[in-house]
Design a protein around this motif. Structure first.
Motif, short mmCIF file in Angstrom:
data_model
loop_
_atom_site.label_atom_id
_atom_site.label_comp_id
_atom_site.label_asym_id
_atom_site.label_seq_id
_atom_site.Cartn_x
_atom_site.Cartn_y
_atom_site.Cartn_z
N ALA A 1 45.37 44.90 44.65
CA ALA A 1 44.05 45.18 44.09
C ALA A 1 43.87 44.34 42.83
O ALA A 1 44.84 43.82 42.27
N LYS A 2 42.62 44.16 42.40
CA LYS A 2 42.39 43.46 41.13
C LYS A 2 43.10 44.20 39.99
O LYS A 2 43.17 45.43 40.04
N ASP B 1 38.26 42.25 36.47
CA ASP B 1 37.46 41.39 37.34
C ASP B 1 37.54 39.94 36.88
O ASP B 1 37.68 39.02 37.69
N ILE B 2 37.45 39.73 35.58
CA ILE B 2 37.48 38.38 35.03
C ILE B 2 38.87 37.78 35.20
O ILE B 2 39.02 36.61 35.56
N VAL B 3 39.91 38.58 34.97
CA VAL B 3 41.28 38.11 35.16
C VAL B 3 41.51 37.70 36.61
O VAL B 3 42.05 36.62 36.89
N ALA B 4 41.08 38.55 37.54
CA ALA B 4 41.26 38.24 38.97
C ALA B 4 40.51 36.98 39.36
O ALA B 4 41.04 36.12 40.08
N VAL C 1 31.29 38.07 39.70
CA VAL C 1 30.58 38.84 38.68
C VAL C 1 31.17 40.25 38.62
O VAL C 1 31.23 40.93 39.66
N GLY C 2 31.60 40.69 37.45
CA GLY C 2 32.17 42.02 37.33
C GLY C 2 32.02 42.58 35.93
O GLY C 2 31.79 41.84 34.97
N ARG D 1 34.89 30.64 38.99
CA ARG D 1 34.19 30.82 37.73
C ARG D 1 33.74 32.28 37.65
O ARG D 1 33.48 32.91 38.68
N THR D 2 33.68 32.81 36.45
CA THR D 2 33.50 34.26 36.29
C THR D 2 32.33 34.58 35.37
O THR D 2 32.01 33.83 34.46
#
Length: 225
Positions: free
Chosen positions: A148-149, A178-181, A172-173, A188-189
């Motif tokens: 999982a993330k 979310d950004i780490v994953a 997008v999170g 790109r995040t």
């Protein structure tokens, strides 16, 4: 909006809770039902909302002040899951602007999908109940892969399903994981600052390529500079 164009991309992937949908009312209701059934006073949704991104762990912390180390945590978690499963589509709604965002992506010929840590047993009924999510080209749940993330594998699995390289996708999170994953997957995040975020979140420290304060701002990031 922290602006930096992310064009060109072929697909936009989204976290679910706190990014596409506001599920806090149903999550909070499940936990609060447990309180009331034990003779405790109900708590306002505003207390539950900041912890919605943490799922059962967050809801049980608010409702009872217990964590995973508590002797009764697993039993409480299973009760929470059953209560949530019974009400998970009653109050959950997309955030304002999400329908327009998704429709615009489709009109532009872009693919979009969902990558969530929410288990399939909860994700599937929600996706089926919200017709605006019908156009998703991939849905990766928390138990779709063996990780999982913040592990990147769920995002890599989504890219494989779309037959795209991670560099052709953005993610997008509303949570640091979310950004780490996304970064670990080579995407790109975008940090969704309108989401749940959690207590004391320092979004600027997450290292996202961009930040948005509303769903529709994602479209601005896709415009050529």
């Amino acid at each position: 909006m922290k602006a930096a164009t992310l064009a060109p991309v072929r697909a936009v992937l989204f976290d679910l809770d706190g990014t596409l949908i506001d599920s806090a009312p149903d999550l909070g209701a499940a936990a609060d039902g447990m309180r009331v059934s034990r003779g405790l006073a109900p708590k306002p949704l505003d207390e539950y909302r900041p912890h919605a991104g943490s799922g059962a762990r967050g809801m049980l912390h608010v409702a009872f002040g217990i964590g995973v180390e508590h002797v009764d945590y697993e039993a409480f978690k299973e009760e929470f899951f059953l209560r949530y499963e019974a009400c998970l589509t009653q109050r959950t709604r997309p955030f304002s602007g999400v329908q327009e965002l998704l429709e615009s992506l489709v009109r532009r010929g872009l693919l979009w999908g969902i990558v969530t840590n929410k288990a399939f047993r909860f994700t599937s009924p929600i996706v089926r109940s919200l017709k605006l999510l019908d156009s998703a080209s991939t849905v990766i749940c928390g138990d779709t892969t063996s990780h999982a993330k913040p592990h990147p594998e769920p995002l890599l699995a989504a890219a494989r399903q779309l037959a795209l390289s991670p560099s052709q996708c953005i993610y997008v999170g509303d949570d640091e994981r979310d950004i780490v994953a996304g970064r670990c997957a080579g995407m790109r995040t975008v940090a969704a600052k309108y989401g749940y975020l959690g207590q004391g979140a320092r979004v600027a420290s997450w290292g996202a390529d961009a930040e948005v304060s509303s769903p529709l701002q994602v479209l601005q990031l896709l415009e050529p500079s």
